[in-house]
Design an enzyme around this catalytic site. Structure first.
Site, PDB file in Angstrom:
ATOM      1  N   ASP A 287      -9.558  -5.375  -4.468  1.00  0.00           N
ATOM      2  CA  ASP A 287      -8.980  -4.373  -3.573  1.00  0.00           C
ATOM      3  C   ASP A 287      -9.897  -3.158  -3.534  1.00  0.00           C
ATOM      4  O   ASP A 287     -10.066  -2.465  -4.537  1.00  0.00           O
ATOM      5  CB  ASP A 287      -7.582  -3.985  -4.075  1.00  0.00           C
ATOM      6  CG  ASP A 287      -6.794  -3.173  -3.073  1.00  0.00           C
ATOM      7  OD1 ASP A 287      -7.389  -2.316  -2.396  1.00  0.00           O
ATOM      8  OD2 ASP A 287      -5.573  -3.376  -2.969  1.00  0.00           O
TER       9      ASP A 287
ATOM     10  N   HIS B  98      -7.459  -5.846  -0.196  1.00  0.00           N
ATOM     11  CA  HIS B  98      -6.276  -5.005  -0.027  1.00  0.00           C
ATOM     12  C   HIS B  98      -5.291  -5.627   0.962  1.00  0.00           C
ATOM     13  O   HIS B  98      -4.084  -5.647   0.720  1.00  0.00           O
ATOM     14  CB  HIS B  98      -6.705  -3.615   0.454  1.00  0.00           C
ATOM     15  CG  HIS B  98      -5.587  -2.629   0.547  1.00  0.00           C
ATOM     16  ND1 HIS B  98      -4.849  -2.228  -0.544  1.00  0.00           N
ATOM     17  CD2 HIS B  98      -5.072  -1.948   1.605  1.00  0.00           C
ATOM     18  CE1 HIS B  98      -3.940  -1.347  -0.179  1.00  0.00           C
ATOM     19  NE2 HIS B  98      -4.052  -1.167   1.125  1.00  0.00           N
TER      20      HIS B  98
ATOM     21  N   SER C  76       0.827  -1.202   0.000  1.00  0.00           N
ATOM     22  CA  SER C  76       0.000   0.000   0.000  1.00  0.00           C
ATOM     23  C   SER C  76       0.866   1.259   0.000  1.00  0.00           C
ATOM     24  O   SER C  76       1.647   1.470  -0.922  1.00  0.00           O
ATOM     25  CB  SER C  76      -0.950  -0.043   1.207  1.00  0.00           C
ATOM     26  OG  SER C  76      -1.993   0.883   1.067  1.00  0.00           O
TER      27      SER C  76
END
Length: 276
Positions: A227, A256, A97
């Site tokens: 995601d 995610h 991320s």
């Protein structure tokens, strides 16, 4: 465990496990978490004989709760301070991320010989924010929502995010892990609200296009197709097109936070890439 002090006096906390002559793997966490989010991966790769290192980004976890430097240039400079202090060479850098953005900027600027490969998992590049040049991005209002959550009731926001979109626990039939939710909250609340607030702009508004074009080392881009935080279509496929030596691996229906929900799949895949 140890610390390194950056040029502006910020103390960066890090873990460093395994043989000092082992191939180093450096892990970069997502927002608003800490090095603890990599516990599963660190134990897995440690058992494979690697030297595993993870740090708390400035303002996060156990690092200094500084009110300044919450931008990708400074994050990358902090990583440089860490890798220089440990004299890491030929390291693999793995980012999730926001950490994927940090890896991208660091690797694009790293000194020769410091990096051998990189792995971006559910990562924010090339650019999350919707602009004229990036029409598939997310509108600013989405990120304003994250900022509002931090400013108004961070404790509740940090329950709502992992309970819902982060791990896909809001999907029908999802196997909800209260432990993951609680650990997400714990890590988030360790850090500084100012760091979490300002980091939203860093991960959403930074354009990594030129960074990706400059990277020469092999890069694995791993992304879940479900995601809900960093949407697949505007991230992973575009990232791979910009890389000189990128490999895209898509995970159908994965969320995610797939490193935590499906480590038994992700860890061997990353290991195979590192060994390839």
């Amino acid at each position: 465990m140890g610390t390194v002090t950056t040029s502006d006096g910020t103390t960066i906390f890090f873990k460093d496990w395994g043989p000092r002559d082992g191939e180093p793997i450096v892990f970069h966490h997502g927002w608003p978490l800490s090095a603890d989010d990599w516990d599963n991966q660190m134990l897995f790769f440690l058992a494979q004989g690697y030297r595993v290192i993870a740090h708390d980004r400035r303002g996060h976890g156990r690092s200094t709760q500084t009110a300044t430097g919450h931008d990708m240039d400074t994050y990358a400079a902090d990583v440089t301070a860490l890798t220089d202090a440990l004299d890491l060479r030929g390291a693999v850098h793995i980012g999730h991320s926001t950490g994927g953005g940090e890896v991208t900027r660091y690797v694009a600027r790293a000194k020769a010989g410091r990096v051998s490969k990189a792995v971006l998992v559910g990562a924010v590049p090339p650019l999350m924010l919707k602009t004229e040049a990036n029409p598939g991005g997310l509108p600013k209002e989405v990120f304003d929502g994250f900022r509002e959550g931090v400013a108004s009731n961070r404790a509740q926001s940090f329950i709502d995010i992992p309970s819902g979109p982060f791990y896909g626990f809001n999907r029908p039939g999802a196997q909800v892990s209260q432990g993951l939710i609680d650990n997400w909250w714990r890590q988030g609340m360790m850090g500084a609200a100012i760091a979490h607030y300002l980091c939203v702009a860093a991960f959403s508004e930074t354009d990594f296009t030129e960074d990706l074009r400059q990277i020469d080392v092999p890069v694995l881009v791993a992304h879940g197709t479900d995601d809900q935080v960093v949407p697949y279509d505007d991230s992973a496929p575009l990232t791979v097109k910009l890389l000189k030596n990128g490999t895209l691996k898509s995970y159908e229906g994965y969320p995610h936070g797939m490193l935590s929900t499906h480590p038994e799949v992700l860890n061997p895949d990353i290991l195979a890439f590192i060994r390839s």
